[in-house]
Scaffold this motif. Sequence first.
Motif, PDB file in Angstrom:
ATOM      1  N   ARG A 129       0.108  10.176   2.612  1.00  0.00           N
ATOM      2  CA  ARG A 129      -0.611   9.658   1.456  1.00  0.00           C
ATOM      3  C   ARG A 129      -0.789   8.141   1.533  1.00  0.00           C
ATOM      4  O   ARG A 129      -1.810   7.606   1.112  1.00  0.00           O
ATOM      5  N   THR A 130       0.199   7.450   2.098  1.00  0.00           N
ATOM      6  CA  THR A 130       0.066   5.999   2.293  1.00  0.00           C
ATOM      7  C   THR A 130      -1.058   5.698   3.272  1.00  0.00           C
ATOM      8  O   THR A 130      -1.871   4.783   3.048  1.00  0.00           O
ATOM      9  N   ARG A 173       3.304  -7.245   5.935  1.00  0.00           N
ATOM     10  CA  ARG A 173       4.725  -7.229   6.295  1.00  0.00           C
ATOM     11  C   ARG A 173       5.512  -6.911   5.031  1.00  0.00           C
ATOM     12  O   ARG A 173       5.537  -7.710   4.085  1.00  0.00           O
ATOM     13  N   HIS A 174       6.139  -5.726   4.965  1.00  0.00           N
ATOM     14  CA  HIS A 174       6.799  -5.308   3.737  1.00  0.00           C
ATOM     15  C   HIS A 174       8.175  -5.967   3.576  1.00  0.00           C
ATOM     16  O   HIS A 174       8.758  -6.469   4.536  1.00  0.00           O
ATOM     17  N   ASN A 175       8.672  -5.926   2.353  1.00  0.00           N
ATOM     18  CA  ASN A 175      10.010  -6.417   2.012  1.00  0.00           C
ATOM     19  C   ASN A 175      10.930  -5.201   1.889  1.00  0.00           C
ATOM     20  O   ASN A 175      10.884  -4.469   0.894  1.00  0.00           O
ATOM     21  N   SER A 176      11.778  -4.969   2.898  1.00  0.00           N
ATOM     22  CA  SER A 176      12.595  -3.753   2.949  1.00  0.00           C
ATOM     23  C   SER A 176      13.537  -3.632   1.760  1.00  0.00           C
ATOM     24  O   SER A 176      13.676  -2.550   1.171  1.00  0.00           O
ATOM     25  N   ALA A 183       2.475   1.552   7.301  1.00  0.00           N
ATOM     26  CA  ALA A 183       1.496   0.837   6.471  1.00  0.00           C
ATOM     27  C   ALA A 183       1.273  -0.578   6.994  1.00  0.00           C
ATOM     28  O   ALA A 183       0.135  -1.066   7.020  1.00  0.00           O
ATOM     29  N   ASP A 184       2.347  -1.237   7.422  1.00  0.00           N
ATOM     30  CA  ASP A 184       2.220  -2.588   7.992  1.00  0.00           C
ATOM     31  C   ASP A 184       1.311  -2.579   9.208  1.00  0.00           C
ATOM     32  O   ASP A 184       0.458  -3.454   9.376  1.00  0.00           O
ATOM     33  N   GLY A 185       1.519  -1.571  10.072  1.00  0.00           N
ATOM     34  CA  GLY A 185       0.706  -1.489  11.283  1.00  0.00           C
ATOM     35  C   GLY A 185      -0.761  -1.251  10.996  1.00  0.00           C
ATOM     36  O   GLY A 185      -1.632  -1.746  11.707  1.00  0.00           O
ATOM     37  N   THR A 224       0.797  -1.231   0.000  1.00  0.00           N
ATOM     38  CA  THR A 224       0.000   0.000   0.000  1.00  0.00           C
ATOM     39  C   THR A 224       0.829   1.280   0.000  1.00  0.00           C
ATOM     40  O   THR A 224       0.276   2.361   0.169  1.00  0.00           O
ATOM     41  N   GLN A 225       2.135   1.172  -0.182  1.00  0.00           N
ATOM     42  CA  GLN A 225       3.000   2.350  -0.176  1.00  0.00           C
ATOM     43  C   GLN A 225       2.661   3.290  -1.334  1.00  0.00           C
ATOM     44  O   GLN A 225       2.483   2.858  -2.476  1.00  0.00           O
ATOM     45  N   ILE A 226       2.588   4.592  -1.029  1.00  0.00           N
ATOM     46  CA  ILE A 226       2.418   5.628  -2.045  1.00  0.00           C
ATOM     47  C   ILE A 226       3.699   6.456  -2.086  1.00  0.00           C
ATOM     48  O   ILE A 226       4.153   6.961  -1.058  1.00  0.00           O
ATOM     49  N   GLY A 227       4.286   6.567  -3.281  1.00  0.00           N
ATOM     50  CA  GLY A 227       5.522   7.318  -3.419  1.00  0.00           C
ATOM     51  C   GLY A 227       5.317   8.615  -4.167  1.00  0.00           C
ATOM     52  O   GLY A 227       4.341   8.795  -4.901  1.00  0.00           O
TER      53      GLY A 227
END
Length: 569
Positions: free
Chosen positions: A311-312, A280-283, A273-275, A74-77
């Motif tokens: 925004r995320t 669980r994201h892949n760093s 976003a994980d919380g 769900t990351q927004i860049g």
Amino acid sequence: MTFSSRWVPRSIECLHGYTPKKFTQDLIAGLTVGLVALPLAMAFAIASGVPPQAGLYTAVVAGFLISALGGSRTQIGGPTGAFVVIVAGIVVKFGVSGLALVGLMAGVLLLIMGFTGLGTAVKFIPRPVTIGFTNGIALLIASTQIKDFFGLTTPPVPSEFFSRIKLLLHYASTMQWQTVAVAATSLAIILLWPRITKRLPGSIIALLLSTAVVTIFHLPIETIGSKFGGIPQGFPHFTLPNFRAEHILPLLPSAFTVALLAAVESLLSAVVADGMSGDRHNSNMELVAQGVANIASPLFGGIPATGAIARTATNIRSGALTPVSGMVHALTLLAILLVAAPLARFIPLATLAAVLFVVAYNMGEWREIGTILRLSKADIAVWITTFALTVLADLTVAVGVGMALAALLYIYRIAETTTVAAVTPEYLADGRAHILQDKGIPSNVTILRIHGPFLFGTTERLTDVTKDLNQFAEVVILRLRNMTALDATGIHALEQFSDRLHKAGKTLLLCGARDQPSRLISRSSFLEHIGQENVLPHVQAALARAQELNGDFEGVGRELAADMARHPL
């Protein structure tokens, strides 16, 4: 995680089981966050000293790539406030071509960090340093918007903070009441609109209303059109910047700073976003995506980009399920560029200044200052030094000096934990209350322990061990008997753990903290999260407290059962 899955973007993983229903949710979320990003992208670009379209190009190109290639669902860049100060400084000294060179070098550094796993090094930045430069950046962003917010007529505004403030005060008499009225009204709309509805962002309402008022009544207010000549309509154009080889070495420290900020900001946003989403994201994959995005952005006239926390969060709250929402967000902005770009020339700069005032307040983490001031003098010194250097000198210098001070602080704290003492009968008697061997552990209790220093760089281990709270009982006892040192980052990690347990309906108890951790816990705001009654001297007292809580749980259960018996469904 297998080797192959480590390098697969989340967008590919999410294709399995993707349904029209999921796409509908991602589409709505992407459209929503695209509207949120519209004024922010232009405002960040203008504050950075580049045309507003540069921010939109960044959000389109980098935003799409970060979602398509990243390690978060769900990351927004896009462009963020973290880069405003350093980008503005680079543009003043080296021009747009120098900024493009920094973006490319930072992108390569991010790729190296991602592919080598060095991205985990960002966790070694202690909290006083991150709070210090976040506070400083927020203050600098706000100071750059004073001129447009009040409509001041001034010569070119200096980049140095005190010189800028001195010049603005000198020309305060040139303030235009029409500009102030539009800016203040825009600010009020942005702040109050969420009380009416959160479905449509207040910044868009302020943008539409202020633009309509300025256009209809022909108010003498500076707009994007009057300052920049409007925004070009059409796709971002691929252009190779005119690099100068002699700029590589002078700009290398700035590239390191941009890469570091991009890594910190993107991974922090991914953790948030994980919380919120339970993912669980892949760093490493996230940093690879940031690297590709920052290499591509300057080739299309953009500026540095990273993960955007606000925004995320908006994306998740709008129902986003996969990276498709982030790609829709980028395509929404592209559609606006293709269709509505000519209308952007009517947008008043006063409204964008109001938008950035709100951004500066939200990103500043001002509430954290009170927490820092409760900690040790060393922590306060690290924070205030980083903050002062960010405002008065340069962000690159601030981060470097802050990290050096943090390293010295780390060595000091480790040295402070070394003790030499004789074993006495009193020591043996005191230790019996901390021993678990002769004590029964109730079924409603889970006991965890921290062994060694719990400082910046080690706090992620607590998150890793406790990512699935369902495996823990109603009461979680955290034994600190063997935790030798604690710092501000460790306190923050404990606060987050306590809050997570509270949301899950569980209670955290701490016991056995040694002298240095105990003093820091008592001075910090952590007691507000856990409660003084839940900090115990040893595990024996913690087990007794757990038994009290167990009685409370059983009493609540009996009351609920009795109430259901009296009022059957």
